[in-house]
Design an enzyme around this catalytic site. Structure first.
Site, PDB file in Angstrom:
ATOM      1  N   GLY A  12       0.836  -1.206   0.000  1.00  0.00           N
ATOM      2  CA  GLY A  12       0.000   0.000   0.000  1.00  0.00           C
ATOM      3  C   GLY A  12       0.861   1.242   0.000  1.00  0.00           C
ATOM      4  O   GLY A  12       2.092   1.171   0.141  1.00  0.00           O
ATOM      5  N   LEU A  13       0.201   2.372  -0.148  1.00  0.00           N
ATOM      6  CA  LEU A  13       0.910   3.655  -0.198  1.00  0.00           C
ATOM      7  C   LEU A  13       1.646   3.944   1.107  1.00  0.00           C
ATOM      8  O   LEU A  13       1.295   3.400   2.165  1.00  0.00           O
ATOM      9  CB  LEU A  13      -0.096   4.794  -0.438  1.00  0.00           C
ATOM     10  CG  LEU A  13      -0.816   4.819  -1.790  1.00  0.00           C
ATOM     11  CD1 LEU A  13      -1.954   5.847  -1.745  1.00  0.00           C
ATOM     12  CD2 LEU A  13       0.168   5.152  -2.908  1.00  0.00           C
ATOM     13  N   SER A  14       2.620   4.817   1.028  1.00  0.00           N
ATOM     14  CA  SER A  14       3.269   5.297   2.251  1.00  0.00           C
ATOM     15  C   SER A  14       2.204   5.966   3.129  1.00  0.00           C
ATOM     16  O   SER A  14       1.388   6.748   2.640  1.00  0.00           O
ATOM     17  CB  SER A  14       4.351   6.322   1.870  1.00  0.00           C
ATOM     18  OG  SER A  14       4.940   6.841   3.034  1.00  0.00           O
ATOM     19  N   GLY A  15       2.181   5.614   4.377  1.00  0.00           N
ATOM     20  CA  GLY A  15       1.206   6.202   5.296  1.00  0.00           C
ATOM     21  C   GLY A  15      -0.141   5.507   5.297  1.00  0.00           C
ATOM     22  O   GLY A  15      -1.052   5.904   6.035  1.00  0.00           O
ATOM     23  N   ALA A  16      -0.281   4.458   4.490  1.00  0.00           N
ATOM     24  CA  ALA A  16      -1.575   3.760   4.445  1.00  0.00           C
ATOM     25  C   ALA A  16      -1.840   2.996   5.742  1.00  0.00           C
ATOM     26  O   ALA A  16      -2.994   2.774   6.120  1.00  0.00           O
ATOM     27  CB  ALA A  16      -1.622   2.808   3.255  1.00  0.00           C
ATOM     28  N   GLY A  17      -0.756   2.568   6.416  1.00  0.00           N
ATOM     29  CA  GLY A  17      -0.937   1.872   7.689  1.00  0.00           C
ATOM     30  C   GLY A  17      -0.266   0.509   7.759  1.00  0.00           C
ATOM     31  O   GLY A  17      -0.516  -0.274   8.681  1.00  0.00           O
ATOM     32  N   LYS A  18       0.635   0.219   6.839  1.00  0.00           N
ATOM     33  CA  LYS A  18       1.266  -1.118   6.783  1.00  0.00           C
ATOM     34  C   LYS A  18       2.034  -1.437   8.061  1.00  0.00           C
ATOM     35  O   LYS A  18       1.856  -2.495   8.656  1.00  0.00           O
ATOM     36  CB  LYS A  18       2.222  -1.204   5.565  1.00  0.00           C
ATOM     37  CG  LYS A  18       1.534  -0.947   4.229  1.00  0.00           C
ATOM     38  CD  LYS A  18       2.512  -1.002   3.076  1.00  0.00           C
ATOM     39  CE  LYS A  18       3.556   0.116   3.093  1.00  0.00           C
ATOM     40  NZ  LYS A  18       3.005   1.481   3.037  1.00  0.00           N
ATOM     41  N   THR A  19       2.912  -0.526   8.462  1.00  0.00           N
ATOM     42  CA  THR A  19       3.737  -0.785   9.651  1.00  0.00           C
ATOM     43  C   THR A  19       2.861  -0.935  10.890  1.00  0.00           C
ATOM     44  O   THR A  19       3.052  -1.854  11.698  1.00  0.00           O
ATOM     45  CB  THR A  19       4.748   0.364   9.856  1.00  0.00           C
ATOM     46  OG1 THR A  19       5.577   0.443   8.693  1.00  0.00           O
ATOM     47  CG2 THR A  19       5.625   0.136  11.076  1.00  0.00           C
ATOM     48  N   SER A  86       5.855  -1.945  -2.099  1.00  0.00           N
ATOM     49  CA  SER A  86       5.809  -2.918  -3.211  1.00  0.00           C
ATOM     50  C   SER A  86       4.785  -2.513  -4.282  1.00  0.00           C
ATOM     51  O   SER A  86       3.762  -3.163  -4.433  1.00  0.00           O
ATOM     52  CB  SER A  86       5.541  -4.338  -2.688  1.00  0.00           C
ATOM     53  OG  SER A  86       4.628  -4.386  -1.627  1.00  0.00           O
TER      54      SER A  86
HETATM   55  P1  ADP Z   1       2.965   2.850   6.320  1.00  0.00           P
HETATM   56  O1  ADP Z   1       3.734   1.794   7.048  1.00  0.00           O
HETATM   57  O2  ADP Z   1       1.941   2.262   5.380  1.00  0.00           O
HETATM   58  O3  ADP Z   1       3.815   3.889   5.677  1.00  0.00           O
HETATM   59  P2  ADP Z   1       2.302   3.765   8.966  1.00  0.00           P
HETATM   60  O4  ADP Z   1       1.781   2.530   9.649  1.00  0.00           O
HETATM   61  O5  ADP Z   1       3.711   4.167   9.229  1.00  0.00           O
HETATM   62  O6  ADP Z   1       2.061   3.613   7.387  1.00  0.00           O
HETATM   63  O7  ADP Z   1       1.369   5.009   9.316  1.00  0.00           O
HETATM   64  C1  ADP Z   1      -0.043   4.928   9.238  1.00  0.00           C
HETATM   65  C2  ADP Z   1      -0.678   6.005  10.098  1.00  0.00           C
HETATM   66  O8  ADP Z   1      -2.088   5.928   9.951  1.00  0.00           O
HETATM   67  C3  ADP Z   1      -0.355   5.849  11.569  1.00  0.00           C
HETATM   68  O9  ADP Z   1      -0.186   7.122  12.136  1.00  0.00           O
HETATM   69  C4  ADP Z   1      -1.634   5.184  12.116  1.00  0.00           C
HETATM   70  O10 ADP Z   1      -1.859   5.488  13.463  1.00  0.00           O
HETATM   71  C5  ADP Z   1      -2.711   5.812  11.226  1.00  0.00           C
HETATM   72  N1  ADP Z   1      -3.914   4.993  11.083  1.00  0.00           N
HETATM   73  C6  ADP Z   1      -5.184   5.425  11.236  1.00  0.00           C
HETATM   74  N2  ADP Z   1      -6.079   4.446  11.056  1.00  0.00           N
HETATM   75  C7  ADP Z   1      -5.356   3.342  10.774  1.00  0.00           C
HETATM   76  C8  ADP Z   1      -5.716   1.981  10.503  1.00  0.00           C
HETATM   77  N3  ADP Z   1      -6.995   1.568  10.464  1.00  0.00           N
HETATM   78  N4  ADP Z   1      -4.728   1.104  10.251  1.00  0.00           N
HETATM   79  C9  ADP Z   1      -3.433   1.509  10.271  1.00  0.00           C
HETATM   80  N5  ADP Z   1      -3.017   2.766  10.529  1.00  0.00           N
HETATM   81  C10 ADP Z   1      -3.974   3.690  10.791  1.00  0.00           C
END
Ligand code: ADP
Length: 183
Positions: A12-19, A86
């Site tokens: 997924g996109l950066s900031g989507a919530g993967k980590t 990815s």
């Molecule tokens: P990525 O790893 O995809 O770049 P991050 O996990 O680092 O994304 O960041 C995702 C952000 O979105 C976090 O600040 C997280 O708290 C927020 N968030 C809000 N709702 C959700 C959700 N349902 N699942 C995952 N993250 C979420």
């Protein structure tokens, strides 16, 4: 009883919530005595994939290397949770075909939401032209067409998304192997 592993591939996109979701799944699985390892793209790029850039070729190499490690873990009974943008569909599809117990999880949030979250301040930099080849802004993201799971992180909480993945693993009998082993 033989242990078995799996590869949970969060794209997924950066900031989507993967980590965030990967960590949540790992915590829940550890509570159930499962062997777990998180392979986070950001961290992997600082060692295993140090030196790789963001061209399509380098991104695909990055993904293949992560999968190689995930496979080693998985074949030893570990649930390997990968959190990596990815962005290219073809390589993900290839991995799905060649890996055992490969579960593609599309961590789905609209670009506007990811930009608004801008967890690491990277979208602002990308939009200012300070970062080139930034996925979603100046580089493509090809969403999965047939993912096993879609976590819509703009609509559901972290806990709900984590539960969604755990429920899937349970339905597929991909967890609790170790509980059986240790009893
Ligand atoms: P990525 O790893 O995809 O770049 P991050 O996990 O680092 O994304 O960041 C995702 C952000 O979105 C976090 O600040 C997280 O708290 C927020 N968030 C809000 N709702 C959700 C959700 N349902 N699942 C995952 N993250 C979420």
């Amino acid at each position: 009883m033989k242990q078995f592993g799996a590869i949970l591939w969060l794209t997924g996109l950066s900031g989507a919530g993967k980590t965030t979701i990967a960590q949540g799944i790992a915590q829940e699985l550890q509570k159930r005595n499962c062997l777990v390892e998180v392979l986070d793209g950001d961290i992997i790029r600082t060692h295993l994939c140090a030196g790789l850039g963001f061209s399509k070729q380098d991104r695909d190499t990055n993904v293949r290397r992560i999968d190689f490690v995930a496979e080693l873990l998985s074949r030893n009974g570990v649930i390997a949770i990968v959190a990596a943008i990815s962005p290219y569909r073809e390589v993900r599809e290839q991995l799905k075909k060649t890996s055992t117990n490969f579960v593609e999880v599309y961590v789905d949030a609209p670009l506007s939401v990811c930009e608004f979250r801008d967890v690491k301040g990277l979208y602002a930099k990308a939009k200012a032209g300070e970062i080139k080849h930034f996925t979603g802004i100046s580089d493509p993201y090809e969403e999965p067409l047939n993912p096993e799971i879609i976590c819509q992180t703009d609509k559901f909480t972290v806990e709900q998304c984590v539960k969604q993945v755990l429920d899937y693993l349970e339905r597929q009998n991909l967890i609790c192997a170790l509980e059986l082993v240790t009893k």
